[in-house]
Design an enzyme around this catalytic site. Structure first.
Site, PDB file in Angstrom:
ATOM      1  CD  GLU A 271      36.550  -6.854  -5.659  1.00 57.64           C
ATOM      2  OE1 GLU A 271      36.109  -8.005  -5.583  1.00 57.64           O
ATOM      3  OE2 GLU A 271      37.385  -6.507  -6.509  1.00 57.64           O
TER       4      GLU A 271
ATOM      5  CG  HIS B 133      36.304  -4.652 -11.390  1.00 57.53           C
ATOM      6  ND1 HIS B 133      35.940  -4.025 -10.223  1.00 57.53           N
ATOM      7  CD2 HIS B 133      36.921  -5.809 -11.017  1.00 57.53           C
ATOM      8  CE1 HIS B 133      36.331  -4.772  -9.174  1.00 57.53           C
ATOM      9  NE2 HIS B 133      36.915  -5.864  -9.642  1.00 57.53           N
TER      10      HIS B 133
ATOM     11  CG  HIS C 187      35.801 -10.453 -10.653  1.00 59.07           C
ATOM     12  ND1 HIS C 187      35.232 -10.578  -9.408  1.00 59.07           N
ATOM     13  CD2 HIS C 187      36.777  -9.520 -10.523  1.00 59.07           C
ATOM     14  CE1 HIS C 187      35.833  -9.757  -8.556  1.00 59.07           C
ATOM     15  NE2 HIS C 187      36.793  -9.096  -9.223  1.00 59.07           N
ATOM     16  CD  GLU C 188      39.354  -8.561 -13.159  1.00 59.04           C
ATOM     17  OE1 GLU C 188      39.241  -7.330 -13.012  1.00 59.04           O
ATOM     18  OE2 GLU C 188      39.733  -9.324 -12.240  1.00 59.04           O
TER      19      GLU C 188
END
Lengths: 501, 501
Positions: A294, A268, A264-265
């Site tokens: 997101e 980003h 997830h990170e």
């Protein structure tokens, strides 16, 4: 003033803003990763001074005049500069619209609110937080008018977090979510549950650290420009497009937790690392909005990371990192386990399918709070009722209910919807991507470069050059929430053996 | 202006200085511990801006006027404020004495020099560094006059690094060093050598990390206010007296290296953590000078850390951390090994006894360079001759000779002597301390609180409240270098079985 000189001043202003951001980011990063525990006081003194200096940079009539002068000669400016002026004018006007004394009063309130919220959450004491929350709501209703008095207050707030959205847009979006996903979730509750017990064997942090390195490699995150740190609540922090940090948290009884936080990170980070060089050290250097951000993180985490081809391709390697823990597990079992659906109480621990329902609940409550049709004192009751209705779970106390998130204590009303929007945008990006590249064929080979390349071209490179809505249009086409609900319905019906869509 | 308002402005100015220091320190700490490798460019942009803003804070005629106004009412000021005004006036005057264009030119030169020096050192190519070094020497001779035209240039530079010292003071000091220590070192070269081979067995970094934690505990370093990080060249960084960071570097083939770097940096940290609360966020919040700082770090490292009582008391625990590596070693063998004397080429790797000779050599060369009696082109020849004469070693190339240190490339001439002075001050502190407390009785019990308490009372608490010379006088009495040489002679004669002093 000569145009040349004005442009130099504009560039210097933005470099200064970048320098202050870099300084406060470095202090923040340090504070949540390696700083000694008892050091908040001295850091607070420095952060307070730096925040003041940072605010003075922009809230300065000379800056207003500079921006107006440049705006008046808009036609002569390069596209990137024109966009910088537009963005800075927007920030400048917003700062100048809030009376200084109210701004200060609000800053003190949010600072205090954070402490009160922490204590209230710890002791599950909503009554403690209530008076502060009432003040926060009142301030936000008032600020909304300063932001944009042509809109309804909640629309004005939404626009601050995800420009271009409003209640009409979100009502339609969440309407589809509610209508299509609530029955699906209820059907899954009746189906036989997936066994994910092997995810909760003992996974030593040291082995998980090596596994994270591997995941970052698979994602194509260049370690010369992106490191990983450890913290309580994982986040990504960007200094510039050559220096991005991700963080994670290792739970030794849950290998999926850190695995998916890294992916997830990492999503980003891919966004920030992919922004064009010529936007660096300007106000356009970062991802354009929370929703679009997101869309990237959740795309990597869920659409790619929780796909069968991805899990299958990395699983043999995962077994090498955890031979004892995963020796008796198959790739298919792993795929099912990381997609186990379980309606639960805590948003941040929710699975891919139920996640948007957590957000929907917050949206409905915020809309009424800011709209003036719900009183703060009634929030727990409405919260608990909606969790029962949409997710079929009973909230035992406010700690596991309306006190769980920090957002409101920080004054953020209108922020939550972006989380769900991002997921929906991602599903539409997938649909478009599939028309243009062999998504699953390449992912099955453990090669994410085609996927990354597409996202970089359609989203990342632009930083904040385009409006959020334009980025979405560029990468997704016209927004259609059923693409997202179709994606979820198809995926989870198959996983839980339900009949069709 | 009212006195009250002036005092508020003075406090705010210093808080701003503190905030900028905090910001640049955090960026620096990040860069040498956890930042990705290829991120210097973006950090450089931010650091450049912050340095400019930081300089503007002080180099401002309004600040000059404020300081003058306060100075004129000196009698009405509290002692700490009076001292702040004095210190800030000194900095203000120095900044204003250097013409802005020369200051800028010099900043560019030192920036460039650092790169050139790195390359020259790597390839052992003095000719590459020579022209830059010539410019650096010329600038420093000129700046010395700006600093204080009533002194000889090298005296003016020395005064910048260790206020109150000059060539007369140092000639006397280094004269004693040369006269007493050179023969001792030559005698030791003839004596049977100590076996320290067990220090170079394999010591895994993970076990060394745990050992560092133990050492910090023994030193009474409160981990809520002091953490340890890893970096290439260990250092200590203070944010304030509640937030200090030490760093170390683990060499798996040398357990003593990190062990003594932790104790050394821990000594610096004890100093900063011991400064009075009322000096925080002012220009008096830190250790007063490099020499006094080294007196603390080297006191812990050598006088305590390399003493027989200390090694004996920690050795059983050390064996627990390294049972395989140290199972066949005795505490006495460890004591001898960590005190092995071996004249060598590199200052930073030198043992306690030969260390000051490395410094003496640099002092003699700097004195002549700034005095104009030595040309830059002749530095390597003089360097090599002095190493032969004082330490009896042959310098094979300039990488292991006059190109080894970074100081000159950063424009620091007059800095080196502080390293040796600090060691000498420490020996005198020991002598005084022994009159007042049971140093060795408590250290033998593994209890450093009496030692720490004495140092805090005599040195640490004052921060920069007193002049360096006054701190030295307060803690050491009248400076007498023979106390230091006597301490070394006694210790190393016993270790190497030489006959008496």
């Amino acid at each position: 003033m000569e145009l040349k000189e004005a442009l130099q001043q504009l560039a210097l202003l933005q470099k200064k803003m970048y320098a202050y951001n870099t300084a406060t980011s470095a202090l923040y990063l340090d504070s949540v990763t390696v700083a000694p525990a008892d050091t908040a006081e001295g850091r607070g003194v420095a952060m307070g001074i730096l925040a003041g200096e940072q605010q003075k940079l922009l809230a300065n009539p000379e800056v207003g005049a500079l921006l107006d002068a440049l705006d008046a000669r808009k036609e002569e400016l390069e596209e990137t500069v024109r966009r910088q002026v537009e963005e800075l004018q927007r920030s400048y006007r917003q700062l100048s619209r809030i009376p200084a004394d109210e701004y200060m009063e609000y800053a003190i309130l949010t600072n205090e609110a954070s402490d009160v919220w922490h204590k209230a959450k710890e002791t599950s004491d909503f009554e403690l937080f209530r008076p502060v929350l009432e003040k926060l709501v009142a301030f936000n209703r008032k600020f909304a008018v300063y932001y944009d008095d042509s809109r309804k207050p909640y629309d004005a707030l939404l626009n601050e977090y995800e420009r271009g959205t409003d209640m009409e847009y979100l009502d339609q979006f969440f309407g589809v979510i509610r209508e299509r996903l609530v029955p699906l979730i209820h059907a899954i509750k009746e189906a036989p549950q997936i066994d994910d017990s092997f995810l909760h064997r003992h996974y030593p942090a040291e082995a998980q650290r090596r596994f994270s390195d591997y995941l970052m490699e698979v994602m194509g995150l260049d370690r010369r420009h992106c490191t990983i740190g450890e913290t309580e609540h994982p986040f990504t922090l960007e200094f510039n497009n050559k220096d991005v940090r991700i963080t994670t948290n290792y739970k030794e009884d849950n290998v999926a937790d850190s695995m998916y936080s890294v992916i997830h990170e990492g999503g980003h980070a891919k966004y920030e690392l992919g922004v064009r060089d010529d936007l660096q050290y300007t106000c356009l250097s970062s991802g354009v909005s929370m929703g679009v951000h997101e869309s990237q993180s959740r795309f990597y985490e869920n659409i790619i990371g929780r796909s069968r081809p991805f899990v299958e391709t990395i699983f043999p390697k995962m077994q090498e990192f955890f031979p004892e823990q995963l020796g008796d597990v198959t790739a298919e079992q792993m795929y099912l386990a990381v997609n186990r659906v379980e309606p639960s109480l805590i948003r941040t621990e929710a699975d891919e399918l139920t996640y948007s329902l957590h957000v929907l609940i917050r949206y409905e409550i915020e809309k009424q709070l800011i709209g003036g049709t719900l009183e703060v004192k009634d929030v727990p009751e409405v919260w608990n009722r909606l969790y029962r209705e949409y997710l079929g779970v009973e909230v035992p106390d406010d700690k596991h209910g309306c006190l769980q998130d920090s957002h409101w204590s920080g004054g953020a009303f209108g922020y939550f919807p972006s989380y769900a929007l991002g997921s929906a945008y991602g599903a539409q990006m997938l649909k478009n991507m599939e028309q243009e590249i062999d998504v699953w064929g390449t992912v099955a080979l453990g090669d994410l470069s085609a996927v990354s390349g597409w996202l970089k071209e359609k989203v990342h490179q632009y930083g904040s050059m385009m409006e959020p809505a334009d980025v979405v249009k560029h990468a997704c086409g016209a927004f259609d929430p059923t693409v997202y609900t179709d994606y979820l319905t198809k995926k989870y019906s198959e996983i839980y053996g339900l009949s069709g869509k």
